[in-house]
Design an enzyme around this catalytic site. Structure first.
Site, PDB file in Angstrom:
ATOM      1  N   VAL A 113      98.717 -17.993  38.035  1.00 46.63           N
ATOM      2  CA  VAL A 113      98.134 -17.331  36.863  1.00 46.63           C
ATOM      3  C   VAL A 113      98.790 -17.785  35.557  1.00 46.63           C
ATOM      4  O   VAL A 113      99.846 -18.390  35.555  1.00 46.63           O
ATOM      5  CB  VAL A 113      98.230 -15.795  36.992  1.00 46.63           C
ATOM      6  CG1 VAL A 113      97.497 -15.319  38.230  1.00 46.63           C
ATOM      7  CG2 VAL A 113      99.694 -15.340  37.042  1.00 46.63           C
ATOM      8  N   GLU A 114      98.136 -17.447  34.444  1.00 46.13           N
ATOM      9  CA  GLU A 114      98.577 -17.786  33.086  1.00 46.13           C
ATOM     10  C   GLU A 114      98.849 -19.281  32.946  1.00 46.13           C
ATOM     11  O   GLU A 114      99.839 -19.708  32.361  1.00 46.13           O
ATOM     12  CB  GLU A 114      99.801 -16.957  32.672  1.00 46.13           C
ATOM     13  CG  GLU A 114      99.470 -15.495  32.425  1.00 46.13           C
ATOM     14  CD  GLU A 114     100.556 -14.750  31.676  1.00 46.13           C
ATOM     15  OE1 GLU A 114     101.532 -15.376  31.243  1.00 46.13           O
ATOM     16  OE2 GLU A 114     100.421 -13.530  31.516  1.00 46.13           O
ATOM     17  N   GLY A 115      97.958 -20.087  33.483  1.00 46.88           N
ATOM     18  CA  GLY A 115      98.105 -21.533  33.451  1.00 46.88           C
ATOM     19  C   GLY A 115      98.714 -22.012  34.750  1.00 46.88           C
ATOM     20  O   GLY A 115      99.919 -21.856  34.960  1.00 46.88           O
TER      21      GLY A 115
END
Length: 758
Positions: A439-441
């Site tokens: 997640v988040e990149g």
């Protein structure tokens, strides 16, 4: 003709023409991402000649009295309410009391200033809260994390209009509204620019009046808090086909606030992310109408959503997942050191076995170094910086190190960590590892494209100036600006070449470094920083714009930058905490590990650099294979002992960890560890006398008190070693419909033979 004019017109001009085709060009999204972030300590590392005093002068982050009281009070109380096994296996949700507690005490408004009703916490306090909760419950940590990270709160604070802030921030702070942010589309994962969600400018009815607004259609997934949110931050492509705004038809990615009670909004369905029951799910919208003033920042920010997202991500990504990663590493170290001290095989604690010490040493130094990097990153964020590159380092390498730590912990616990149940304090962490990695990149993207790709452009002393000069449309201005930047770059490269050569061949012995016992580590970092900077320059020289398509090379160079950042943070932590000799093995282990990894990464870069002349020249200059072999066995054993024995150093390694609930394995483990280490002198006396506990008791060698202490200790050890088991009835409660007893089958009767009439 002046020398500069001669240089510009006769030498620089052909280079300028070549460079326009060779150096990487920036897409619109890349340019916005670069503008959204700030550079800090990573820029100093990129020079190849870092000023270590600048690092030492950075103030260590500290909690205020109010922030510490929040950790000691509401934060601890929240953890006390939660039974993670129950949440993940039985209720599939946090208890209502926990939600009420979070709203009452402002957990969802940590980043919101006090004037809007929020807590107004520093980045460090925000990080400490997420880290502490994560040692108890991943579900609760994610629930607290998301409203304070990439989402409506952060975007409103940075870009919202005064009216938007006045309306929404107080409601977000006290929990009347719960936010989520819809970014990931079904048709677009990491490539957010490829999303198919749209917002078309049109007129529509809003509260009984016809107004200009947006007709939204979207289909998002993986959205944390979407099933329960009341306001959805939404990223979409804004279009104005009828020209109602007087501009182009395609306005670009835009961010808006969408109340989820509007007609056409679909929420409520849930995903189950790796068995973790935090609220996460898909959301869809069909012809949802909102007025233009729901665009975050108002109509002026139409089409500027990508810049807004990158700016918000640069702040939030440096806190949330790194804090969770530090919690996992600390908890792994805390529990594994204690378990290895308690658990005996062949009559000795397994902490004394060399194979186990190898993992314990990595856990001890790894947790210490990762938390040091978290502290340094928070210090930068609290200086009102948006650390795009550093947040990428912390997100990717924090979660990579988390995965390594939890894996070591699982290996040492062995069967104890395999059997699921309330006593298993590692299984949930292990199952959840892919979440942090993804997640988040996603880490693959962050490592191969962002850390070095953005870092090289933003943090390099001259590269961005050259690229901006080449992008200048006026030919004369472009040539003049490029001439200045290019020759400054040439001078920098020549100086870096001299530094890299000299430091490599002398082992950094004469590199400028602060005086003190850590001087050799500073000199080692200087040696590798120069090697990194020179290799990066040669990569740009020989590959130009093709470098960003050589993702494996870019990833390895990013690994070097990341190792330098984390190690420099580790040295700073050791000095900030008083340069304690008893903690020094942790620093030495981190340094030996980092120098080994850096040398290996640079060696791999040169092995794969297409320009072989440059690779062989750099090998001669930087000597990539002349590096540390990693921590010695003796150093590893020393670090392992620091983790498996009680003391202030162990406490600094593990930090504050929640003690668990009444039926939780961590509470049993802590009790047993205290008992075993307190009774160590008594047990040593028996071993010295070559007496078993039974023989000592029978022979009258133990007092009544000593006997009771040993019996209590043995009972606590047995409680730790126990694993969970379940009756068929209990399994039916955990897995309805999946554990029904099969009806007993009667053995088949043999078929009758037909009698032969003959």
């Amino acid at each position: 003709m002046s020398f500069r004019t001669f240089r510009r017109d006769r030498i620089t001009r052909p280079i300028h023409g070549w460079a326009r085709g060779a150096l990487p060009t920036l897409s619109a999204t890349e340019e916005e991402a670069l503008k959204a972030g700030d550079v800090w300590w990573e820029a100093e590392l990129f020079t190849g000649d870092p000023d270590w005093q600048k690092l030492r002068d950075i103030p260590a982050p500290r909690l205020t009295a109010a922030e510490q009281a929040f950790l000691d009070g509401p934060c601890t109380e929240l953890c006390d309410m939660i039974d993670e096994w129950e949440v993940n296996q039985q209720t599939a949700a946090l208890p209502d009391a926990a939600w009420a507690h979070m709203r009452k005490h402002g957990f969802f408004g940590m980043i919101i200033p006090e004037r809007y009703g929020g807590l107004g916490f520093s980045a460090f306090a925000h990080s400490e809260v997420v880290r502490f909760i994560s040692t108890r419950s991943l579900v609760a940590a994610v629930t607290v994390m998301v409203p304070n990270s990439l989402g409506p709160g952060e975007l409103l604070l940075q870009f919202g209009t005064d009216a938007q802030k006045d309306h929404w921030l107080p409601r977000l702070a006290d929990g009347r509204d719960l936010p989520a942010f819809g970014l990931t589309s079904e048709a677009a994962g990491s490539d957010a620019a490829a999303m198919e969600d749209t917002g078309v400018v049109c007129k529509g009815d809003w509260q009984g009046k016809e107004v200009l607004g947006l007709r939204l259609n979207w289909s998002k997934r993986y959205i944390t808090l979407a099933p329960v949110c009341t306001v959805l931050g939404l990223a979409f492509k804004m279009q104005d086909p009828e020209g109602l705004l007087g501009g182009g038809a395609e306005l670009g990615i835009t961010c808006a606030l969408v109340p989820t009670d509007l007609k056409g909004v679909e929420t409520g369905r849930r995903h189950i992310p790796a068995g973790q029951m935090f609220q996460n799910g898909p959301t869809k919208g069909r012809d949802v109408f909102i007025p233009l003033d729901h665009i975050i920042g108002g109509p002026d920010y139409a089409g500027r959503g990508w810049m807004m997202l990158m700016s918000a991500l640069a702040a939030g990504r440096g806190i949330s997942l790194p804090s969770l990663a530090c919690a996992a590493a600390s908890l792994s170290a805390h529990t594994t050191g204690a378990y290895a001290r308690i658990r005996e095989q062949f009559g000795i604690p397994i902490a004394k076995f060399g194979g186990v010490q190898e993992g314990l040493g990595r856990l001890a130094s790894g947790a210490y170094a990762l938390d040091a990097a978290r502290h340094l990153t928070c210090a930068g964020l609290d200086g009102d910086r948006r650390l795009a590159v550093i947040s990428g380092i912390m997100k990717a390498h924090g979660t990579y190190r988390m995965r390594a730590a939890v894996t070591d912990a699982m290996d040492i616990h062995s069967g104890k960590a395999v059997i699921d149940g309330p006593r298993n304090y590692l299984s949930s962490l292990y199952k959840a590892l892919p979440i942090g990695i993804t997640v988040e990149g996603a880490n693959i993207l962050t490592r191969s494209l962002i850390i070095f790709g953005q870092g090289a452009i933003r943090a390099h002393p001259h590269l961005l100036d050259e690229m901006n000069a080449l992008a200048e449309k006026d030919e004369a201005t472009s040539l003049d600006r490029f001439d200045r930047a290019f020759w400054a770059h040439v001078g920098h490269t020549i100086r870096t070449l001299g530094r890299a050569w000299g430091k490599a061949w002398t082992g950094g012995a004469f590199a400028p470094a602060p005086e003190g016992t850590a001087k050799p580590i500073y000199q080692g970092m200087s040696r590798w920083a120069a090697a990194f900077a020179l290799t990066a320059d040669f990569a740009f020289l020989t590959l130009g714009g093709a470098l960003k398509r050589r993702e494996m090379l870019s990833a390895r160079l990013g690994d070097v930058l990341s190792e330098l950042y984390i190690l420099s943070a580790t040295v700073k932590r050791w000095e900030d905490e008083g340069a304690r000799p008893e903690d020094r093995p942790l620093l030495d282990f981190a340094a030996e590990t980092a120098f080994c990894r850096i040398g290996d990464s640079l060696d791999a870069v040169l092995a794969n650099l297409p320009a072989r002349w440059a690779a062989w020249f750099l090998r001669l200059v930087i000597l990539p294979r002349r590096h540390s072999r990693g921590p010695s066995d003796e150093l590893t054993a020393t670090c392992a002992d620091l983790l498996s024995e009680p003391g202030a150093t162990r406490d600094r390694i593990t930090g504050a960890c929640h003690g668990g609930c009444t039926r939780d394995g961590i509470r049993h483990l802590n009790d047993a560890f205290t008992s075993v280490t307190a009774n160590a002198p008594l047990m040593k006396r028996l071993r010295k006398a070559d007496l078993t506990v039974e023989a000592a008791r029978a022979g009258g060698h133990l007092t009544k008190d000593e006997t009771e202490r040993i019996e209590d200790m043995q009972a606590k050890i047995a409680e730790v070693i126990r694993v969970d088991d379940f009756s068929p009835e209990e399994l039916r409660q955990l897995f309805p419909g999946r554990a029904k007893p099969k009806p007993k089958q009667q053995p088949a009767k043999p078929a009758r033979r037909k009698e032969n009439a003959e």
